[in-house]
Design an enzyme around this catalytic site. Structure first.
Site, PDB file in Angstrom:
ATOM      1  CG  ASP A   8       5.657   0.621   1.598  1.00  0.00           C
ATOM      2  OD1 ASP A   8       6.179  -0.125   2.460  1.00  0.00           O
ATOM      3  OD2 ASP A   8       4.962   1.611   1.897  1.00  0.00           O
ATOM      4  CD  GLU A  10       1.346   2.541   4.418  1.00  0.00           C
ATOM      5  OE1 GLU A  10       1.074   2.164   5.587  1.00  0.00           O
ATOM      6  OE2 GLU A  10       2.425   3.049   4.109  1.00  0.00           O
ATOM      7  CG  HIS A  58      -2.232   4.089   6.789  1.00  0.00           C
ATOM      8  ND1 HIS A  58      -3.563   4.453   6.833  1.00  0.00           N
ATOM      9  CD2 HIS A  58      -2.191   2.803   7.266  1.00  0.00           C
ATOM     10  CE1 HIS A  58      -4.288   3.459   7.296  1.00  0.00           C
ATOM     11  NE2 HIS A  58      -3.477   2.439   7.573  1.00  0.00           N
ATOM     12  CG  HIS A 153       4.495   5.883   7.413  1.00  0.00           C
ATOM     13  ND1 HIS A 153       5.668   5.206   7.215  1.00  0.00           N
ATOM     14  CD2 HIS A 153       4.646   6.566   8.558  1.00  0.00           C
ATOM     15  CE1 HIS A 153       6.498   5.455   8.225  1.00  0.00           C
ATOM     16  NE2 HIS A 153       5.886   6.269   9.056  1.00  0.00           N
ATOM     17  CG  ASP A 158       6.528   5.178   2.819  1.00  0.00           C
ATOM     18  OD1 ASP A 158       6.727   6.411   2.814  1.00  0.00           O
ATOM     19  OD2 ASP A 158       6.054   4.573   3.793  1.00  0.00           O
TER      20      ASP A 158
END
Length: 242
Positions: A8, A10, A58, A153, A158
């Site tokens: 994952d 960001e 985030h 997030h 995640d």
């Protein structure tokens, strides 16, 4: 099952083609769908501002990233590529993560990670639950996976959640028994249930039985069950000579 990496990211915004950059990347290694305990996690300085809407999601600020390495740092790009190796990459809405990672790699003259290497859990969920909301949050709630750690997030949290979701999408913790209707059948014939065995683990679990417990178990079998014990058929317990 082959080695897989759940991943994952960001970012500073939504589109790398508009100049947006990675600011966090996290990976968890799976072996036979089970986390091995190996992971990779880096925050990355994006060399640009972060969109207000993205930061609201985030919670990562440019101030927090001030002392973090850039993506071209050997401890980021080289360490990341070494960690993933040739493994399959698993992500939710994989095109988003793939586009950002490939944009960073191309910026450095590195090879892209081809689409064939990626598994998209969003696509898997849409096939299994057509017409339903299939965000990571929604899937966690559907599979009763705790969201207690997820205040905002974040790539690392995640990724942990997605590893659990991916396991469920692949058949869950009972995946060793794939119960499905097999083959064509004549009118009036009942459904045939096919049980598929996925075979032994590629890395067998270490035994948790101590030598003392093993000896006590053998003594119990000899004393209580004697010749009716099914274990007498196997050499593992050394009971054939009991």
């Amino acid at each position: 099952m082959a080695r897989e990496i759940v991943l994952d990211t960001e970012t500073t915004g939504l589109d790398p083609r508009g100049g947006h950059r990675l600011i966090e990347i996290a990976c968890i290694e799976l072996d036979d769908l089970i986390p091995t305990g190996r992971s990779f996690h880096r925050y990355v300085h994006p060399e640009r501002d972060i969109d207000v809407d993205a930061e609201r999601v985030h919670g990562i600020s440019l101030k927090f990233l001030a002392d973090k390495p850039r993506f071209d740092d050997i401890d980021v790009v080289d360490a990341f590529l070494e960690f993933i190796g040739e493994a399959t990459l698993v992500a939710h809405n994989a095109a988003f993560d793939r586009d950002f990672i490939n944009a960073e790699l191309e910026r450095l003259g590195r090879a892209r990670l081809p689409e064939r290497r990626w598994v998209d859990t969003l696509g898997l969920a849409q096939k299994r639950y057509p017409g339903m909301y299939n965000s990571l949050d929604a899937l966690c709630k559907r599979f009763k996976i705790s969201l207690a750690e997820r205040e905002k997030h974040g790539a690392l949290v995640d990724t942990k959640l997605l590893a659990n979701v991916y396991l469920e999408l692949q058949g869950g913790r009972e995946r060793g028994f794939d119960l499905s209707i097999g083959g064509a059948r004549a009118p009036g014939q009942s459904d045939v249930v096919v049980v598929r065995n996925y075979g032994p683990r590629p890395r067998p679990l270490a035994p948790r039985l101590t030598e003392v417990e093993h000896a006590l178990h053998i003594a119990f079998i000899r004393e209580a069950l004697k010749e009716v014990a099914v274990w007498l058929q196997f050499d593992e317990l050394d009971l054939a000579q009991a």
